[in-house]
Design a protein around this motif. Structure first.
Motif, short mmCIF file in Angstrom:
data_model
loop_
_atom_site.label_atom_id
_atom_site.label_comp_id
_atom_site.label_asym_id
_atom_site.label_seq_id
_atom_site.Cartn_x
_atom_site.Cartn_y
_atom_site.Cartn_z
N GLU A 1 0.84 -1.20 0.00
CA GLU A 1 0.00 0.00 0.00
C GLU A 1 0.88 1.25 0.00
O GLU A 1 0.59 2.22 -0.70
CB GLU A 1 -0.96 0.00 1.19
CG GLU A 1 -2.09 -0.99 1.02
CD GLU A 1 -3.10 -0.97 2.14
OE1 GLU A 1 -4.29 -1.03 1.84
OE2 GLU A 1 -2.68 -0.89 3.33
N ARG B 1 -3.11 -0.64 -5.15
CA ARG B 1 -4.51 -0.48 -4.72
C ARG B 1 -4.98 -1.74 -4.00
O ARG B 1 -4.82 -2.85 -4.49
CB ARG B 1 -5.39 -0.24 -5.96
CG ARG B 1 -6.87 -0.07 -5.64
CD ARG B 1 -7.73 -0.05 -6.89
NE ARG B 1 -7.79 -1.40 -7.47
CZ ARG B 1 -7.56 -1.68 -8.73
NH1 ARG B 1 -7.23 -0.73 -9.59
NH2 ARG B 1 -7.64 -2.92 -9.17
N LEU B 2 -5.60 -1.56 -2.84
CA LEU B 2 -6.17 -2.69 -2.10
C LEU B 2 -7.49 -3.08 -2.76
O LEU B 2 -8.41 -2.27 -2.85
CB LEU B 2 -6.39 -2.33 -0.64
CG LEU B 2 -7.04 -3.41 0.21
CD1 LEU B 2 -6.13 -4.64 0.33
CD2 LEU B 2 -7.38 -2.86 1.59
N ASP B 3 -7.59 -4.31 -3.23
CA ASP B 3 -8.80 -4.82 -3.86
C ASP B 3 -9.62 -5.69 -2.91
O ASP B 3 -10.84 -5.71 -2.99
CB ASP B 3 -8.46 -5.63 -5.11
CG ASP B 3 -7.76 -4.79 -6.17
OD1 ASP B 3 -8.20 -3.65 -6.41
OD2 ASP B 3 -6.77 -5.26 -6.74
N LEU B 4 -8.93 -6.40 -2.03
CA LEU B 4 -9.62 -7.30 -1.11
C LEU B 4 -8.72 -7.61 0.07
O LEU B 4 -7.52 -7.83 -0.10
CB LEU B 4 -9.97 -8.63 -1.82
CG LEU B 4 -10.57 -9.73 -0.97
CD1 LEU B 4 -12.03 -9.41 -0.64
CD2 LEU B 4 -10.47 -11.06 -1.68
N HIS C 1 -5.43 -8.94 -1.57
CA HIS C 1 -5.31 -8.82 -3.03
C HIS C 1 -5.07 -7.35 -3.35
O HIS C 1 -5.83 -6.49 -2.93
CB HIS C 1 -6.63 -9.32 -3.65
CG HIS C 1 -6.70 -9.24 -5.12
ND1 HIS C 1 -7.35 -8.23 -5.78
CD2 HIS C 1 -6.21 -10.07 -6.09
CE1 HIS C 1 -7.29 -8.45 -7.09
NE2 HIS C 1 -6.59 -9.55 -7.30
N LEU C 2 -3.96 -7.07 -4.07
CA LEU C 2 -3.60 -5.69 -4.42
C LEU C 2 -3.22 -5.61 -5.90
O LEU C 2 -2.76 -6.58 -6.48
CB LEU C 2 -2.42 -5.21 -3.58
CG LEU C 2 -2.67 -5.15 -2.08
CD1 LEU C 2 -1.73 -6.07 -1.34
CD2 LEU C 2 -2.48 -3.73 -1.60
N THR C 3 -3.37 -4.41 -6.46
CA THR C 3 -3.04 -4.19 -7.87
C THR C 3 -2.12 -2.99 -8.00
O THR C 3 -2.41 -1.92 -7.46
CB THR C 3 -4.33 -3.95 -8.68
OG1 THR C 3 -5.21 -5.07 -8.50
CG2 THR C 3 -4.03 -3.77 -10.16
N GLU D 1 -3.37 -4.37 -15.09
CA GLU D 1 -4.49 -5.31 -15.18
C GLU D 1 -4.19 -6.58 -14.38
O GLU D 1 -5.10 -7.33 -14.06
CB GLU D 1 -4.78 -5.67 -16.63
CG GLU D 1 -5.32 -4.49 -17.43
CD GLU D 1 -5.70 -4.86 -18.84
OE1 GLU D 1 -5.99 -6.05 -19.12
OE2 GLU D 1 -5.70 -3.96 -19.69
N SER E 1 -2.57 -8.49 -10.91
CA SER E 1 -2.53 -8.20 -9.48
C SER E 1 -1.66 -9.20 -8.75
O SER E 1 -1.24 -10.21 -9.31
CB SER E 1 -3.95 -8.29 -8.90
OG SER E 1 -4.83 -7.41 -9.53
#
Length: 157
Positions: free
Chosen positions: A23, A28-31, A43-45, A50, A52
């Motif tokens: 972070e 980006r924090l997705d989950l 899960h981060l991107t 596209e 992660s």
């Protein structure tokens, strides 16, 4: 049929420490979900990606820090490096490969990778050739990331 790489399971030892690092790096924090004490998923991107990463507890038997050569493609290597450094991430200086084919080293501090014919030369590629300039960093477990500058894609990419 198209096949797109979507997700990479990253081996880490401390979920909270890894999450804080990524972070901080701007991912980006997705989950973030705690299923039970043996199964936890984060899960981060990366910015603009596209694909992660995912890590946690109960996801992989790979040793923490064993993922190497994870490439993040950027259009401006110096700007990307500066942004990470501003966020408090330790990143190598920009360099290019003296052999000019494919950077395949692991240690951010190595100048010559013995047995691999790898030679790091300080600074971006002299002609700023696409695919030619790099910087490296590692997460707290030692998983190794490579920033690679690509300004013009090879045909078919």
């Amino acid at each position: 049929m198209n096949m797109k790489l979507e997700l990479f399971v990253l081996p880490i030892s401390d979920v909270d420490r890894a999450r804080a690092f990524y972070e901080k790096a701007g991912f980006r924090l997705d989950l973030a979900k705690d299923i039970n004490e043996d199964y936890r998923v984060v899960h981060l991107t990366p910015p603009g990606s596209e694909a992660s990463i995912i890590f946690g507890r109960g996801l992989t038997t790979a040793l923490p820090g064993s993922a190497q050569g994870l490439y993040l493609v950027v259009t401006d290597i110096e700007q990307a490096r500066a942004q990470l450094v501003e966020r408090g991430i330790e990143v190598s200086e920009v360099f290019h490969d003296g052999k000019g084919v494919f950077f395949h080293g692991h240690d951010a501090g190595d100048v010559v990778h013995k047995g691999q014919g790898q030679v790091r030369i300080a600074g971006p590629h002299p002609e700023r050739a696409s695919y030619g300039s790099y910087a490296t960093f590692s997460d707290p477990d030692g998983n190794g990331w490579v920033l690679q500058e690509i300004t013009q894609r090879a045909p078919g990419r």
